[in-house]
Write a protein that holds these residues in place. Structure first.
Motif, PDB file in Angstrom:
ATOM      1  N   PHE A 216       9.094 -14.870  -6.137  1.00 35.74           N
ATOM      2  CA  PHE A 216       9.523 -14.650  -7.515  1.00 35.74           C
ATOM      3  C   PHE A 216      10.844 -13.887  -7.497  1.00 35.74           C
ATOM      4  N   PRO A 217      11.839 -14.377  -8.219  1.00 32.48           N
ATOM      5  CA  PRO A 217      13.165 -13.746  -8.196  1.00 32.48           C
ATOM      6  C   PRO A 217      13.193 -12.435  -8.985  1.00 32.48           C
ATOM      7  N   ASP A 218      14.299 -11.754  -8.868  1.00 29.13           N
ATOM      8  CA  ASP A 218      14.515 -10.471  -9.535  1.00 29.13           C
ATOM      9  C   ASP A 218      14.459 -10.622 -11.054  1.00 29.13           C
ATOM     10  N   ARG A 219      13.669  -9.751 -11.691  1.00 30.05           N
ATOM     11  CA  ARG A 219      13.620  -9.598 -13.151  1.00 30.05           C
ATOM     12  C   ARG A 219      13.039 -10.794 -13.894  1.00 30.05           C
ATOM     13  N   TRP A 220      12.388 -11.703 -13.193  1.00 27.19           N
ATOM     14  CA  TRP A 220      11.723 -12.796 -13.894  1.00 27.19           C
ATOM     15  C   TRP A 220      10.437 -12.286 -14.531  1.00 27.19           C
ATOM     16  N   TRP A 221      10.243 -12.614 -15.819  1.00 24.12           N
ATOM     17  CA  TRP A 221       8.979 -12.332 -16.478  1.00 24.12           C
ATOM     18  C   TRP A 221       7.875 -13.159 -15.816  1.00 24.12           C
ATOM     19  N   HIS A 222       6.714 -12.549 -15.623  1.00 30.75           N
ATOM     20  CA  HIS A 222       5.593 -13.316 -15.082  1.00 30.75           C
ATOM     21  C   HIS A 222       4.263 -12.683 -15.474  1.00 30.75           C
ATOM     22  N   ALA A 223       3.279 -13.544 -15.642  1.00 34.42           N
ATOM     23  CA  ALA A 223       1.897 -13.135 -15.867  1.00 34.42           C
ATOM     24  C   ALA A 223       1.041 -13.894 -14.865  1.00 34.42           C
ATOM     25  N   THR A 224      -0.087 -13.299 -14.477  1.00 32.04           N
ATOM     26  CA  THR A 224      -0.953 -13.927 -13.497  1.00 32.04           C
ATOM     27  C   THR A 224      -2.374 -14.048 -14.041  1.00 32.04           C
ATOM     28  N   LEU A 225      -3.077 -15.072 -13.547  1.00 25.68           N
ATOM     29  CA  LEU A 225      -4.464 -15.312 -13.938  1.00 25.68           C
ATOM     30  C   LEU A 225      -5.227 -15.760 -12.703  1.00 25.68           C
ATOM     31  N   ASN A 226      -6.165 -14.931 -12.246  1.00 24.37           N
ATOM     32  CA  ASN A 226      -6.974 -15.287 -11.084  1.00 24.37           C
ATOM     33  C   ASN A 226      -8.040 -16.290 -11.504  1.00 24.37           C
ATOM     34  N   LEU A 227      -8.003 -17.469 -10.915  1.00 22.96           N
ATOM     35  CA  LEU A 227      -8.953 -18.515 -11.280  1.00 22.96           C
ATOM     36  C   LEU A 227     -10.302 -18.332 -10.598  1.00 22.96           C
ATOM     37  N   ASP A 228     -10.321 -17.575  -9.526  1.00 24.05           N
ATOM     38  CA  ASP A 228     -11.550 -17.246  -8.796  1.00 24.05           C
ATOM     39  C   ASP A 228     -11.494 -15.760  -8.462  1.00 24.05           C
ATOM     40  N   THR A 229     -12.584 -15.220  -7.933  1.00 27.59           N
ATOM     41  CA  THR A 229     -12.470 -13.910  -7.300  1.00 27.59           C
ATOM     42  C   THR A 229     -11.457 -14.057  -6.181  1.00 27.59           C
ATOM     43  N   SER A 230     -10.427 -13.244  -6.208  1.00 30.64           N
ATOM     44  CA  SER A 230      -9.271 -13.477  -5.337  1.00 30.64           C
ATOM     45  C   SER A 230      -8.871 -12.226  -4.571  1.00 30.64           C
ATOM     46  N   VAL A 231      -8.360 -12.458  -3.369  1.00 28.41           N
ATOM     47  CA  VAL A 231      -7.720 -11.434  -2.550  1.00 28.41           C
ATOM     48  C   VAL A 231      -6.277 -11.865  -2.375  1.00 28.41           C
ATOM     49  N   PHE A 232      -5.342 -10.948  -2.565  1.00 30.30           N
ATOM     50  CA  PHE A 232      -3.929 -11.317  -2.551  1.00 30.30           C
ATOM     51  C   PHE A 232      -3.093 -10.138  -2.089  1.00 30.30           C
ATOM     52  N   ILE A 233      -1.888 -10.437  -1.630  1.00 31.27           N
ATOM     53  CA  ILE A 233      -0.987  -9.385  -1.180  1.00 31.27           C
ATOM     54  C   ILE A 233       0.438  -9.795  -1.535  1.00 31.27           C
ATOM     55  N   SER A 234       1.182  -8.841  -2.063  1.00 27.59           N
ATOM     56  CA  SER A 234       2.589  -9.083  -2.401  1.00 27.59           C
ATOM     57  C   SER A 234       3.491  -8.272  -1.484  1.00 27.59           C
ATOM     58  N   THR A 235       4.636  -8.850  -1.185  1.00 24.12           N
ATOM     59  CA  THR A 235       5.677  -8.160  -0.428  1.00 24.12           C
ATOM     60  C   THR A 235       6.860  -8.005  -1.369  1.00 24.12           C
ATOM     61  N   PHE A 236       7.072  -6.779  -1.855  1.00 21.12           N
ATOM     62  CA  PHE A 236       8.159  -6.517  -2.788  1.00 21.12           C
ATOM     63  C   PHE A 236       9.438  -6.221  -2.006  1.00 21.12           C
ATOM     64  N   LEU A 237      10.534  -6.839  -2.442  1.00 23.03           N
ATOM     65  CA  LEU A 237      11.830  -6.690  -1.776  1.00 23.03           C
ATOM     66  C   LEU A 237      12.732  -5.842  -2.656  1.00 23.03           C
ATOM     67  N   SER A 238      12.564  -4.555  -2.570  1.00 17.06           N
ATOM     68  CA  SER A 238      13.384  -3.682  -3.417  1.00 17.06           C
ATOM     69  C   SER A 238      13.429  -2.298  -2.806  1.00 17.06           C
TER      70      SER A 238
END
Length: 238
Positions: A216-238
């Motif tokens: 996801f690029p810098d400053r893009w609006w975004h919303a998320t919806l987990n469709l299942d019980t989910s495990v996730f990890i983000s790597t923020f570049l800032s």
């Protein structure tokens, strides 16, 4: 196409597109604006099978059940923080989202990780092999129930990988502010607001499966919806 060749081609394409644009140029084909102006789904770049195995419910409870985790409210601003044992979160709060609950009544485990306490897990994660000049990567790890998610917000660029489950994303470029209420959950927005949006007002959308990564690029609006019980990890570049 062989995996190694596909990965090399992706690296070359993204390296080319991530190069600084020439002065006076804002065109994606002119050198690099893509990394700063378009989301992209990445597949087959990392092998996180060991990390996935360590993220099973049984393994996480055995390793971190007594660890205290910090939960955030699932609204745009995440004002409220609540600390409680990880086992209590998994056994009592990790359930499907109530569509009538407001964001400030919904607790969500994402970010605010104790990297020292969870180091034995994070050291097995292989992030996407890409960086942006002038940025330092930082991880945010999360687990959430079906129907949960974070409503529209924005921040710096990064990658988000799904380890278990599926996560649906809704994205708008920085200049296009979405129509949403900051204290309504993504599930409520999807039920009440999304169906009435004109085609021109619809967001970019995608569903990220286990093993896939969204950039996801810098400053893009975004919303998320987990469709299942989910495990996730983000790597923020800032």
């Amino acid at each position: 196409m062989a995996t190694g060749l596909r990965r090399l081609l992706l690296l070359l394409v993204l390296w080319t597109l991530a190069a600084p644009a020439r002065p006076g140029s804002g065109k994606a084909g002119d050198g690099g604006c893509y990394a700063f102006s378009r989301p992209v789904i990445l597949q087959g770049l990392t092998d996180n099978l060991k990390f996935r195995a360590l993220c099973s419910r049984q393994r996480l409870l055995a390793s971190f059940g007594d660890s205290v985790v910090r939960l955030s409210t699932a609204n745009t601003y995440s004002y409220q923080k609540v600390d409680l044992p990880f086992r209590e979160y998994v056994e009592q709060l990790l359930h499907p989202q109530d569509p009538t609950s407001l964001g400030n009544d919904t607790l969500y485990f994402f970010g605010d990780n104790n990297f020292t306490e969870w180091a034995s897990l994070f050291r097995h994660y292989s992030p996407p092999p890409f960086r942006l000049l002038g940025t330092t990567p930082a991880y945010s790890f999360g687990i959430a129930g079906a129907g949960s998610g974070v409503p529209f917000h924005w921040h710096g660029p990064g990658f988000s990988e799904v380890i278990y489950g599926r996560k649906r994303w809704f994205l708008y470029p920085p200049e296009k502010t979405p129509e949403f209420h900051p204290n309504k959950t993504t599930l409520a927005w999807f039920r009440d607001t999304y169906p009435a949006l004109a085609p021109s007002a619809r967001p970019l959308e995608c569903t990220i499966q286990a093993g896939e990564v969204l950039y996801f690029p810098d400053r893009w609006w975004h919303a998320t919806l987990n469709l299942d019980t989910s495990v996730f990890i983000s790597t923020f570049l800032s």
